[in-house]
Scaffold this motif. Sequence first.
Motif, PDB file in Angstrom:
ATOM      1  N   VAL A  25       0.808  -1.221   0.000  1.00 12.52           N
ATOM      2  CA  VAL A  25       0.000   0.000   0.000  1.00 12.52           C
ATOM      3  C   VAL A  25       0.831   1.255   0.000  1.00 12.52           C
ATOM      4  CG1 VAL A  25      -2.288   0.353   0.937  1.00 12.52           C
ATOM      5  CG2 VAL A  25      -0.590  -0.961   2.246  1.00 12.52           C
ATOM      6  N   PHE A  26       1.968   1.185   0.680  1.00  7.09           N
ATOM      7  CA  PHE A  26       2.717   2.420   0.897  1.00  7.09           C
ATOM      8  C   PHE A  26       3.584   2.755  -0.303  1.00  7.09           C
ATOM      9  CE2 PHE A  26       2.169   0.667   5.279  1.00  7.09           C
ATOM     10  CZ  PHE A  26       1.194   1.563   5.640  1.00  7.09           C
ATOM     11  N   ARG A  27       3.620   4.004  -0.663  1.00  5.19           N
ATOM     12  CA  ARG A  27       4.443   4.409  -1.803  1.00  5.19           C
ATOM     13  C   ARG A  27       5.921   4.284  -1.432  1.00  5.19           C
ATOM     14  NH1 ARG A  27       7.260   9.155  -1.868  1.00  5.19           N
ATOM     15  NH2 ARG A  27       6.711  10.830  -0.431  1.00  5.19           N
ATOM     16  N   ASP A  28       6.778   4.094  -2.429  1.00  6.82           N
ATOM     17  CA  ASP A  28       8.203   3.987  -2.160  1.00  6.82           C
ATOM     18  C   ASP A  28       8.790   5.346  -1.847  1.00  6.82           C
ATOM     19  OD1 ASP A  28       8.472   1.260  -2.465  1.00  6.82           O
ATOM     20  OD2 ASP A  28       8.583   1.423  -4.641  1.00  6.82           O
ATOM     21  N   PHE A  29       9.608   5.409  -0.821  1.00 11.63           N
ATOM     22  CA  PHE A  29      10.296   6.644  -0.480  1.00 11.63           C
ATOM     23  C   PHE A  29      11.695   6.615  -1.077  1.00 11.63           C
ATOM     24  CE2 PHE A  29       8.137   8.654   3.464  1.00 11.63           C
ATOM     25  CZ  PHE A  29       6.918   8.570   2.834  1.00 11.63           C
ATOM     26  N   THR A  30      12.200   7.785  -1.441  1.00 13.60           N
ATOM     27  CA  THR A  30      13.585   7.850  -1.919  1.00 13.60           C
ATOM     28  C   THR A  30      14.517   7.722  -0.720  1.00 13.60           C
ATOM     29  OG1 THR A  30      13.754  10.228  -1.607  1.00 13.60           O
ATOM     30  CG2 THR A  30      12.848   9.479  -3.712  1.00 13.60           C
ATOM     31  N   PRO A  31      15.786   7.391  -0.970  1.00 13.07           N
ATOM     32  CA  PRO A  31      16.748   7.322   0.142  1.00 13.07           C
ATOM     33  C   PRO A  31      16.810   8.633   0.925  1.00 13.07           C
ATOM     34  CG  PRO A  31      17.690   6.370  -1.844  1.00 13.07           C
ATOM     35  CD  PRO A  31      16.370   6.934  -2.246  1.00 13.07           C
ATOM     36  N   GLU A  32      16.709   9.773   0.219  1.00  9.08           N
ATOM     37  CA  GLU A  32      16.743  11.059   0.924  1.00  9.08           C
ATOM     38  C   GLU A  32      15.549  11.192   1.854  1.00  9.08           C
ATOM     39  OE1 GLU A  32      17.061  10.857  -2.446  1.00  9.08           O
ATOM     40  OE2 GLU A  32      19.250  11.026  -2.368  1.00  9.08           O
ATOM     41  N   GLU A  33      14.381  10.855   1.345  1.00  8.55           N
ATOM     42  CA  GLU A  33      13.184  10.930   2.179  1.00  8.55           C
ATOM     43  C   GLU A  33      13.339  10.049   3.410  1.00  8.55           C
ATOM     44  OE1 GLU A  33       9.585  11.832  -1.042  1.00  8.55           O
ATOM     45  OE2 GLU A  33      10.318   9.796  -0.795  1.00  8.55           O
ATOM     46  N   LEU A  34      13.828   8.830   3.176  1.00  7.81           N
ATOM     47  CA  LEU A  34      13.982   7.897   4.283  1.00  7.81           C
ATOM     48  C   LEU A  34      14.984   8.413   5.312  1.00  7.81           C
ATOM     49  CD1 LEU A  34      13.867   4.375   2.651  1.00  7.81           C
ATOM     50  CD2 LEU A  34      12.383   5.311   4.414  1.00  7.81           C
ATOM     51  N   ALA A  35      16.071   8.993   4.794  1.00  7.10           N
ATOM     52  CA  ALA A  35      17.085   9.504   5.712  1.00  7.10           C
ATOM     53  C   ALA A  35      16.492  10.614   6.572  1.00  7.10           C
ATOM     54  CB  ALA A  35      18.285  10.041   4.925  1.00  7.10           C
ATOM     55  N   LEU A 127      10.632  19.777   7.793  1.00  7.71           N
ATOM     56  CA  LEU A 127       9.975  18.916   6.817  1.00  7.71           C
ATOM     57  C   LEU A 127       9.349  19.751   5.704  1.00  7.71           C
ATOM     58  CD1 LEU A 127       7.811  15.813   7.595  1.00  7.71           C
ATOM     59  CD2 LEU A 127       7.006  17.498   5.969  1.00  7.71           C
ATOM     60  N   TYR A 128       8.637  20.787   6.100  1.00  7.86           N
ATOM     61  CA  TYR A 128       8.000  21.628   5.081  1.00  7.86           C
ATOM     62  C   TYR A 128       9.034  22.348   4.230  1.00  7.86           C
ATOM     63  CZ  TYR A 128       3.152  20.869   6.197  1.00  7.86           C
ATOM     64  OH  TYR A 128       1.917  20.285   6.329  1.00  7.86           O
ATOM     65  N   GLY A 129      10.110  22.835   4.897  1.00  3.09           N
ATOM     66  CA  GLY A 129      11.106  23.615   4.177  1.00  3.09           C
ATOM     67  C   GLY A 129      11.950  22.789   3.226  1.00  3.09           C
ATOM     68  N   GLY A 130      12.325  21.590   3.638  1.00  4.57           N
ATOM     69  CA  GLY A 130      13.285  20.844   2.850  1.00  4.57           C
ATOM     70  C   GLY A 130      12.744  19.613   2.146  1.00  4.57           C
ATOM     71  N   HIS A 131      11.526  19.217   2.469  1.00  2.00           N
ATOM     72  CA  HIS A 131      11.028  17.955   1.919  1.00  2.00           C
ATOM     73  C   HIS A 131       9.584  18.077   1.460  1.00  2.00           C
ATOM     74  CE1 HIS A 131      14.698  15.926   3.283  1.00  2.00           C
ATOM     75  NE2 HIS A 131      14.615  16.792   4.289  1.00  2.00           N
ATOM     76  N   PRO A 132       9.409  18.823   0.374  1.00  2.00           N
ATOM     77  CA  PRO A 132       8.053  19.107  -0.107  1.00  2.00           C
ATOM     78  C   PRO A 132       7.235  17.857  -0.404  1.00  2.00           C
ATOM     79  CG  PRO A 132       9.716  19.763  -1.721  1.00  2.00           C
ATOM     80  CD  PRO A 132      10.426  19.478  -0.445  1.00  2.00           C
TER      81      PRO A 132
END
Lengths: 252, 252
Positions: A25-35, A127-132
Amino acid sequence: MTQPVPPPARRVPCEQCPFRSKKKVFRDFTPEELAFVSSFKSAELNVDPRTNVLLQGTNSAHLYSVLTGWAFRYKMLPDGRRQILNYAFPGDFLGLQASVLNEMQHSVETLTGMVLCVFPREKLWELYGGHPTLAFDLTWLAAQEMQILDEHLLSVGRRTALERTAYLLLHLFVRAEQVGLAKGGVIQFPLTQQHIADTLGMSLVHANKTLKRLSASKAVRLKDKSLQLVDRDALARIAQYDVPARYPRPFI
Amino acid sequence: MTQPVPPPARRVPCEQCPFRSKKKVFRDFTPEELAFVSSFKSAELNVDPRTNVLLQGTNSAHLYSVLTGWAFRYKMLPDGRRQILNYAFPGDFLGLQASVLNEMQHSVETLTGMVLCVFPREKLWELYGGHPTLAFDLTWLAAQEMQILDEHLLSVGRRTALERTAYLLLHLFVRAEQVGLAKGGVIQFPLTQQHIADTLGMSLVHANKTLKRLSASKAVRLKDKSLQLVDRDALARIAQYDVPARYPRPFI
DNA sequence: CGACTTGTTGATGTACATCAAGGTACGTGG
DNA sequence: CCACGTACCTTGATGTACATCAACAAGTCG
């Protein structure tokens, strides 16, 4: 050589989150998102069944996402009447209202034991500033919650007792199923009839009678804290409810 | 359903939006924020009273923010039963669900004539990518909408008919007042008793009788499409409702 | 003017809440 | 094993809040 006993903190980094990978169900996160999510997470919290995670009127310093377990959001009137607003499943977010609006207008109580990921609210700005994309995910979760509340309001306001009950069981089954909690058309079902009554805006006794009536339809079976979906279409027909599709979803 | 045919566009740039400046409720935007919002806005839309802006089941290509006028969100069951979910006032956002989840699960209909600012949904990504404060504002609006839905659900599920009615009148008055629509304790009130009934989950006749009963309390006067708040505290007491403070709010 | 919308009121039926009692299944400590 | 407590479910009797039906009055609006 004897190893020192590892500390009780079994904090799994989000990159290895067993939950994320197993569920489609869950969308894949990029390595940056995960980090980032991993650095955002400050702790893991274990909560017993039937205990309050958040309280109406307070202002929690934390945000939570549900790793495992069921909980419910509710409001109470001064004289004790209770309305259950919605249920929280793995992948759901708790405490966003407090972070954004500075006060909780509802409480959250667990039904089962629950494991929560804890995030400090100050870092929400990062989160808002760096991870849209993650910010968008939060909006996604909020929008989904609103759709559920809308449908719920339609239920309580306009569906009959039987329709309401069918709707709730179907809704809860589908949500549990979406996060992989269904096994052969059966889910664990930790609600009492009092919870059902308080969700659907009726009395305990009437909830009981309506459940009996619904069982007679053979579309669902409810016993021993488990819910078996026998005939999904029949239940949907009784409920007058079309289940909306909802893939893929984020999991912060 | 009104088509987004832009009239001989009297498009005011957001920097000179008469609405933003006059109302103290709205937080101040930086020049950068204003410049982006202005470029984000693609048109202005005038809608007649009693017409649908958005329709359940469709996927609108646009986002709207309300400049002037009242509207309401609602859902319908297949057999025609209607539940009004919430009301939209100046400063409120419409169509976010469709943009985020790809399908509207509710409809929106105007009560009065209405002016909407139109935003193309593709550009929503730009907003999230380059303007985190505005992205946060969208979350703020979503969180507020959720709080209102929560309170509403509590009403329909657990308040008595009289309490519900008092709650709704107070709620609508406060929201109108917050955006500067109250003059001397009076607001224009474009709802019919059918709207009230469909909001509170009761029949037209019962809404009528309950309104009569409520008038007898002298806390509120309702006539000629206008609502006068005579005794706010008395009304709040009847409703068992504490109005939450909510300043400052964003206005995109 | 009729046709329509909105508000109003009374009569009647029904869905629901409330009250009261008892039943089952699970614990606990003796 | 029992006696006891407690949580949850179940059922019937009664009351009440609400829906439904019906009729009419007062305004608009072509």
